[in-house]
Design a protein around this motif. Structure first.
Motif, PDB file in Angstrom:
ATOM      1  N   THR A 137     -43.941  31.489  10.368  1.00 36.39           N
ATOM      2  CA  THR A 137     -43.274  31.146   8.932  1.00 36.39           C
ATOM      3  C   THR A 137     -42.033  30.632   9.268  1.00 36.39           C
ATOM      4  O   THR A 137     -41.411  30.128   8.273  1.00 36.39           O
ATOM      5  N   CYS A 138     -41.438  30.591  10.441  1.00 42.74           N
ATOM      6  CA  CYS A 138     -40.117  29.910  10.555  1.00 42.74           C
ATOM      7  C   CYS A 138     -40.262  28.949  11.665  1.00 42.74           C
ATOM      8  O   CYS A 138     -39.204  28.277  11.969  1.00 42.74           O
ATOM      9  N   ALA A 139     -41.232  28.543  12.214  1.00 42.76           N
ATOM     10  CA  ALA A 139     -41.364  27.586  13.168  1.00 42.76           C
ATOM     11  C   ALA A 139     -41.107  26.030  12.784  1.00 42.76           C
ATOM     12  O   ALA A 139     -40.237  25.479  13.423  1.00 42.76           O
ATOM     13  N   ALA A 140     -41.431  25.944  11.565  1.00 44.70           N
ATOM     14  CA  ALA A 140     -41.046  24.421  11.165  1.00 44.70           C
ATOM     15  C   ALA A 140     -39.602  24.203  10.889  1.00 44.70           C
ATOM     16  O   ALA A 140     -38.963  23.232  11.461  1.00 44.70           O
ATOM     17  N   HIS A 141     -38.791  25.461  10.445  1.00 38.96           N
ATOM     18  CA  HIS A 141     -37.352  25.551  10.400  1.00 38.96           C
ATOM     19  C   HIS A 141     -36.741  25.490  11.699  1.00 38.96           C
ATOM     20  O   HIS A 141     -35.768  24.575  11.952  1.00 38.96           O
ATOM     21  N   LEU A 142     -37.296  26.019  12.733  1.00 39.81           N
ATOM     22  CA  LEU A 142     -36.667  26.207  13.969  1.00 39.81           C
ATOM     23  C   LEU A 142     -36.728  24.708  14.634  1.00 39.81           C
ATOM     24  O   LEU A 142     -35.871  24.285  15.448  1.00 39.81           O
ATOM     25  N   VAL A 143     -38.064  24.039  14.246  1.00 38.83           N
ATOM     26  CA  VAL A 143     -38.062  22.675  15.021  1.00 38.83           C
ATOM     27  C   VAL A 143     -36.944  21.857  14.525  1.00 38.83           C
ATOM     28  O   VAL A 143     -36.328  20.999  14.921  1.00 38.83           O
ATOM     29  N   THR A 144     -36.995  21.710  12.966  1.00 39.29           N
ATOM     30  CA  THR A 144     -36.040  20.957  12.334  1.00 39.29           C
ATOM     31  C   THR A 144     -34.510  21.247  12.708  1.00 39.29           C
ATOM     32  O   THR A 144     -33.655  20.237  12.933  1.00 39.29           O
ATOM     33  N   VAL A 145     -34.297  22.533  13.032  1.00 36.32           N
ATOM     34  CA  VAL A 145     -32.956  22.855  13.315  1.00 36.32           C
ATOM     35  C   VAL A 145     -32.609  22.227  14.972  1.00 36.32           C
ATOM     36  O   VAL A 145     -31.493  21.488  15.070  1.00 36.32           O
ATOM     37  N   ILE A 146     -33.476  22.369  15.878  1.00 38.56           N
ATOM     38  CA  ILE A 146     -33.475  21.763  17.032  1.00 38.56           C
ATOM     39  C   ILE A 146     -33.185  20.388  17.083  1.00 38.56           C
ATOM     40  O   ILE A 146     -32.336  19.596  17.588  1.00 38.56           O
ATOM     41  N   VAL A 147     -33.973  19.672  16.441  1.00 34.89           N
ATOM     42  CA  VAL A 147     -34.154  18.086  16.055  1.00 34.89           C
ATOM     43  C   VAL A 147     -32.802  17.700  15.403  1.00 34.89           C
ATOM     44  O   VAL A 147     -31.920  16.873  16.019  1.00 34.89           O
ATOM     45  N   TYR A 148     -32.133  18.448  14.499  1.00 34.85           N
ATOM     46  CA  TYR A 148     -31.118  17.901  13.765  1.00 34.85           C
ATOM     47  C   TYR A 148     -29.845  18.083  14.649  1.00 34.85           C
ATOM     48  O   TYR A 148     -28.893  17.382  14.782  1.00 34.85           O
ATOM     49  N   CYS A 207     -29.246   8.848  12.068  1.00 37.62           N
ATOM     50  CA  CYS A 207     -29.399   8.517  10.725  1.00 37.62           C
ATOM     51  C   CYS A 207     -30.778   7.792  10.341  1.00 37.62           C
ATOM     52  O   CYS A 207     -31.005   7.932   8.993  1.00 37.62           O
ATOM     53  N   ILE A 208     -31.525   7.528  10.997  1.00 34.06           N
ATOM     54  CA  ILE A 208     -32.756   6.965  10.536  1.00 34.06           C
ATOM     55  C   ILE A 208     -33.993   7.773  10.652  1.00 34.06           C
ATOM     56  O   ILE A 208     -34.966   7.594   9.942  1.00 34.06           O
ATOM     57  N   VAL A 209     -34.086   8.022  12.182  1.00 34.80           N
ATOM     58  CA  VAL A 209     -35.469   8.748  12.271  1.00 34.80           C
ATOM     59  C   VAL A 209     -35.509  10.309  11.881  1.00 34.80           C
ATOM     60  O   VAL A 209     -36.381  10.538  11.530  1.00 34.80           O
ATOM     61  N   THR A 210     -34.436  11.070  12.084  1.00 35.41           N
ATOM     62  CA  THR A 210     -34.343  12.388  11.678  1.00 35.41           C
ATOM     63  C   THR A 210     -34.673  12.647  10.014  1.00 35.41           C
ATOM     64  O   THR A 210     -35.526  13.679  10.105  1.00 35.41           O
ATOM     65  N   PRO A 211     -34.194  11.716   9.320  1.00 38.40           N
ATOM     66  CA  PRO A 211     -34.671  12.334   8.014  1.00 38.40           C
ATOM     67  C   PRO A 211     -36.088  11.964   7.432  1.00 38.40           C
ATOM     68  O   PRO A 211     -36.742  12.453   6.848  1.00 38.40           O
ATOM     69  N   MET A 212     -36.709  11.080   8.412  1.00 35.23           N
ATOM     70  CA  MET A 212     -38.073  10.946   8.204  1.00 35.23           C
ATOM     71  C   MET A 212     -39.246  12.192   8.864  1.00 35.23           C
ATOM     72  O   MET A 212     -39.967  12.476   8.499  1.00 35.23           O
ATOM     73  N   LEU A 213     -38.458  12.735   9.924  1.00 35.40           N
ATOM     74  CA  LEU A 213     -39.122  13.677  10.712  1.00 35.40           C
ATOM     75  C   LEU A 213     -39.285  15.053   9.976  1.00 35.40           C
ATOM     76  O   LEU A 213     -40.245  15.749   9.953  1.00 35.40           O
ATOM     77  N   ASN A 214     -38.050  15.320   9.083  1.00 33.46           N
ATOM     78  CA  ASN A 214     -38.201  16.770   8.444  1.00 33.46           C
ATOM     79  C   ASN A 214     -39.334  17.223   7.533  1.00 33.46           C
ATOM     80  O   ASN A 214     -39.969  18.066   7.912  1.00 33.46           O
ATOM     81  N   PRO A 215     -39.748  16.246   6.591  1.00 30.69           N
ATOM     82  CA  PRO A 215     -40.821  16.575   5.940  1.00 30.69           C
ATOM     83  C   PRO A 215     -42.280  16.676   6.572  1.00 30.69           C
ATOM     84  O   PRO A 215     -43.083  17.375   6.319  1.00 30.69           O
ATOM     85  N   LEU A 216     -41.966  15.644   7.788  1.00 37.55           N
ATOM     86  CA  LEU A 216     -43.510  15.519   8.625  1.00 37.55           C
ATOM     87  C   LEU A 216     -43.581  16.728   9.259  1.00 37.55           C
ATOM     88  O   LEU A 216     -44.663  17.411   9.378  1.00 37.55           O
ATOM     89  N   ILE A 217     -42.537  17.442   9.883  1.00 41.45           N
ATOM     90  CA  ILE A 217     -42.388  18.614  10.504  1.00 41.45           C
ATOM     91  C   ILE A 217     -42.840  19.914   9.696  1.00 41.45           C
ATOM     92  O   ILE A 217     -43.763  20.612  10.018  1.00 41.45           O
TER      93      ILE A 217
END
Length: 319
Positions: free
Chosen positions: A241-252, A280-290
């Motif tokens: 339930t928190c895996a996606a958020h954790l991946v987003t945090v690490i990337v960002y 500024c370009i790749v990270t905003p694209m990754l969040n919804p995909l994650i």
């Protein structure tokens, strides 16, 4: 008055970030255009799914809608200008547009840091305080937390931008970067930048490190609670339930740390450009995909929406 006149002499800035790859610009233009379209579509789809599916009407997805909105704004501040500059012989931006771009970029960056910390608290409340979750994350709590995140970013950005407008550039307008940001502007300023640098380092602690620390503390409690679950299936299900958020945090936070806290010397222009592109370009694209890949509820909502669309298309009234 002399300092003011020197500042006014710089009416535009030239970007040198892609100066070493003139032949690669058409390819980069197409690549960044595709990334921008994916960012817009993916981040627009998530709030729509959340709005349409009642199973996604929860605090976590409320904050995720704000995150998607942030990512659209984030990429829209930099990418259109970058795309235009890739087609120009001399990539540039006016002084006023540079200040505006820097203001909004830093505002959205600070807001996202705070929002990710809020989302970590939401996961803590859901996993560690399940009986009090509805109370801890009621609508009366959600809205102020989201609003505070936006204000957090705006205040931080306003301070940096106000200080940046006092910088004197003495005619030097070549920025070793692909967009306007505080560190590259400080490098070319000929006036005293001590206050700006001190503010930047202070902000990196309060705006960057403090939210990250809150995320870490939240996950320490979350992991402690998960380890107490006897069933391995229960542990895996709870953690998912928190895996996606954790991946987003690490990337960002990984990207923002590389962008703002890397050594001032020793990095080439090419490496700086690559890091800025990822940030500024790749990270905003990754969040919804994650969130789409890692989250079963989001995938389920998307599947239902597509199936519903297929049924509508196959209905007799459509033929």
């Amino acid at each position: 008055m002399e300092g003011v006149n020197q500042t006014l002499q710089v009416t535009e800035f030239l970007f040198l970030g892609f100066s070493g790859m003139p032949r690669g610009r058409p390819f980069l233009f197409l690549l960044f255009q595709v990334i921008y379209l994916i960012t817009l579509v993916a981040n627009s789809m998530l709030p729509i799914l959340i709005q349409l599916d009642l199973h996604l009407h929860s605090p976590m997805y409320y904050f995720l809608s704000h995150l998607s909105c942030l990512d659209i704004c984030y990429s829209s501040v930099t990418l259109p200008t970058i795309l235009v500059n890739l087609l120009r012989q001399q990539p540039s931006i006016s002084y006023n547009d540079c200040m505006a771009q820097m203001f909004f970029l830093m505002s959205f960056a600070g807001t996202e840091s705070a929002l990710l910390a809020v989302m970590a608290y939401d996961r803590y409340a859901a996993i560690c305080e399940p009986l009090r979750y509805s109370q801890l994350m009621s609508r009366r709590v959600q809205i102020p937390l989201a609003t505070a995140s936006w204000i957090w970013g705006l205040v931080d950005s306003a301070i940096h931008t106000a200080l940046a407008t006092d910088l004197v550039f003495c005619g030097n307008n070549q920025i070793h970067h692909i967009f306007c940001d505080v560190p590259p502007l400080l490098k070319i300023a000929c006036s005293d930048t001590y206050t700006n640098e001190l503010t930047l380092h202070t902000a990196s602690v309060f705006v960057g490190f403090c939210p990250f620390l809150l995320v870490v503390i939240s996950y320490i409690y979350i992991l402690s609670t998960i380890l107490k679950i006897r069933s391995s299936t229960g542990r895996r299900k709870t953690f998912s339930t928190c895996a996606a958020h954790l991946v987003t945090v690490i990337v960002y936070f990984g990207m923002i740390n590389l962008n703002y806290n890397r050594p001032s010397m020793g990095y080439s222009l090419g490496v700086d450009t690559l890091i800025s592109t990822l940030y500024c370009i790749v990270t905003p694209m990754l969040n919804p995909l994650i969130y789409s890949i890692r989250n079963k509820e989001v995938k389920g909502a998307l599947r239902k929406l597509l199936q519903s669309q297929e049924k509508d298309d196959a209905s007799p009234g459509k033929h």
